[in-house]
Write a protein that holds these residues in place. Structure first.
Motif, PDB file in Angstrom:
ATOM      1  N   ALA A  75       0.821  -1.211   0.000  1.00 40.69           N
ATOM      2  CA  ALA A  75       0.000   0.000   0.000  1.00 40.69           C
ATOM      3  C   ALA A  75       0.856   1.262   0.000  1.00 40.69           C
ATOM      4  N   GLY A  76       2.039   1.175   0.556  1.00 36.88           N
ATOM      5  CA  GLY A  76       2.922   2.342   0.606  1.00 36.88           C
ATOM      6  C   GLY A  76       4.077   2.220  -0.357  1.00 36.88           C
ATOM      7  N   HIS A  77       3.860   1.536  -1.475  1.00 34.37           N
ATOM      8  CA  HIS A  77       4.929   1.291  -2.447  1.00 34.37           C
ATOM      9  C   HIS A  77       5.655   2.576  -2.798  1.00 34.37           C
ATOM     10  N   GLN A  78       6.964   2.502  -2.755  1.00 33.70           N
ATOM     11  CA  GLN A  78       7.797   3.656  -3.084  1.00 33.70           C
ATOM     12  C   GLN A  78       8.787   3.259  -4.168  1.00 33.70           C
ATOM     13  N   ALA A  79       9.090   4.216  -4.998  1.00 35.06           N
ATOM     14  CA  ALA A  79      10.069   3.971  -6.049  1.00 35.06           C
ATOM     15  C   ALA A  79      11.442   3.816  -5.417  1.00 35.06           C
ATOM     16  N   GLY A  80      12.290   3.098  -6.082  1.00 34.48           N
ATOM     17  CA  GLY A  80      13.648   2.903  -5.583  1.00 34.48           C
ATOM     18  C   GLY A  80      14.229   1.630  -6.154  1.00 34.48           C
ATOM     19  N   SER A  81      15.447   1.361  -5.771  1.00 34.30           N
ATOM     20  CA  SER A  81      16.121   0.168  -6.267  1.00 34.30           C
ATOM     21  C   SER A  81      15.464  -1.084  -5.695  1.00 34.30           C
ATOM     22  N   VAL A  82      15.735  -2.193  -6.312  1.00 33.52           N
ATOM     23  CA  VAL A  82      15.193  -3.473  -5.858  1.00 33.52           C
ATOM     24  C   VAL A  82      15.668  -3.753  -4.436  1.00 33.52           C
ATOM     25  N   THR A  83      16.941  -3.475  -4.177  1.00 34.42           N
ATOM     26  CA  THR A  83      17.490  -3.697  -2.839  1.00 34.42           C
ATOM     27  C   THR A  83      16.770  -2.842  -1.813  1.00 34.42           C
ATOM     28  N   HIS A  84      16.482  -1.598  -2.155  1.00 32.49           N
ATOM     29  CA  HIS A  84      15.768  -0.701  -1.239  1.00 32.49           C
ATOM     30  C   HIS A  84      14.355  -1.222  -0.965  1.00 32.49           C
ATOM     31  N   ARG A  85      13.673  -1.676  -2.014  1.00 31.24           N
ATOM     32  CA  ARG A  85      12.313  -2.193  -1.830  1.00 31.24           C
ATOM     33  C   ARG A  85      12.313  -3.454  -0.966  1.00 31.24           C
ATOM     34  N   TRP A  86      13.294  -4.342  -1.170  1.00 27.52           N
ATOM     35  CA  TRP A  86      13.378  -5.539  -0.340  1.00 27.52           C
ATOM     36  C   TRP A  86      13.660  -5.177   1.115  1.00 27.52           C
ATOM     37  N   ARG A  87      14.489  -4.162   1.306  1.00 23.13           N
ATOM     38  CA  ARG A  87      14.782  -3.714   2.670  1.00 23.13           C
ATOM     39  C   ARG A  87      13.522  -3.151   3.328  1.00 23.13           C
ATOM     40  N   LEU A  88      12.746  -2.379   2.564  1.00 19.09           N
ATOM     41  CA  LEU A  88      11.485  -1.847   3.098  1.00 19.09           C
ATOM     42  C   LEU A  88      10.499  -2.971   3.421  1.00 19.09           C
ATOM     43  N   LEU A  89      10.446  -3.983   2.572  1.00 18.27           N
ATOM     44  CA  LEU A  89       9.572  -5.127   2.836  1.00 18.27           C
ATOM     45  C   LEU A  89      10.009  -5.848   4.112  1.00 18.27           C
ATOM     46  N   ALA A  90      11.295  -6.081   4.243  1.00 16.81           N
ATOM     47  CA  ALA A  90      11.805  -6.759   5.447  1.00 16.81           C
ATOM     48  C   ALA A  90      11.461  -5.950   6.694  1.00 16.81           C
ATOM     49  N   ARG A  91      11.595  -4.635   6.618  1.00 12.01           N
ATOM     50  CA  ARG A  91      11.261  -3.788   7.768  1.00 12.01           C
ATOM     51  C   ARG A  91       9.762  -3.839   8.062  1.00 12.01           C
TER      52      ARG A  91
END
Length: 175
Positions: A75-91
């Protein structure tokens, strides 16, 4: 215009990120989840399996926490690198730990019931009563924490406890 309210190329504002584990929300959510599972797993006339029930409370809480964290992430998807998105998912997934932790009193009660061979009806009644008291405490504590005065906080605690009472009434009516 703040960074959070700037529109994205799609025209929608960027959702504000969650800040850390919301242990107050998770406490209420997990306690309600544990109450519902405790009531549902107690089958009149069925085989009493407190260790099995305890494992299902934990598995369901973990699954709900993962689904909830994933939904917040998407729901809060943010643009960024794949690594950044995976880090956000893990958090986002890690921040759901309070929901699982809130089920631990019920899990502990079921484990003790299995060890001590307690009566299933009594375990369910004690568990639902304990969780209703915990809901009252969560509601009152959170209300005080966010600035309500004590009389208002106690009323909010009663409103949260009403959820537990609704589960108790539903359990009595269904069974």
């Amino acid at each position: 215009m703040t960074e959070q309210s700037k529109p994205t190329p799609s025209g929608y504002p960027i959702a504000p990120p969650r800040r850390g584990a919301d242990w107050m929300f998770g406490g209420v959510y997990g306690t309600v989840l544990a109450s519902g599972l405790l009531a549902a797993l107690d089958q009149k006339g069925g085989e009493y399996t407190p260790f099995y029930d305890a494992s299902w409370v934990l598995v369901t809480a973990a699954t709900a926490a993962l689904a909830h964290g994933y939904a917040h992430h998407m729901a809060g998807h943010q643009a960024g690198s794949v690594t950044h998105r995976w880090r956000l998912l893990a958090r986002a997934l890690w921040n759901e730990w309070p929901m699982i932790a809130a089920t631990l009193p019920t899990v502990l009660l079921l484990l003790l019931a299995g060890i001590a061979d307690w009566d299933p009806y009594g375990v369910t009644a004690v568990g639902l009563g304990l969780n209703t008291a915990l809901l009252f405490a969560w509601g009152a504590f959170v209300a005080i924490r966010v600035g309500y005065r004590i009389p208002s906080a106690l009323l909010i605690g009663l409103a949260d406890a009403a959820i537990g009472l609704a589960i108790i009434v539903a359990n009595a009516l269904i069974k």
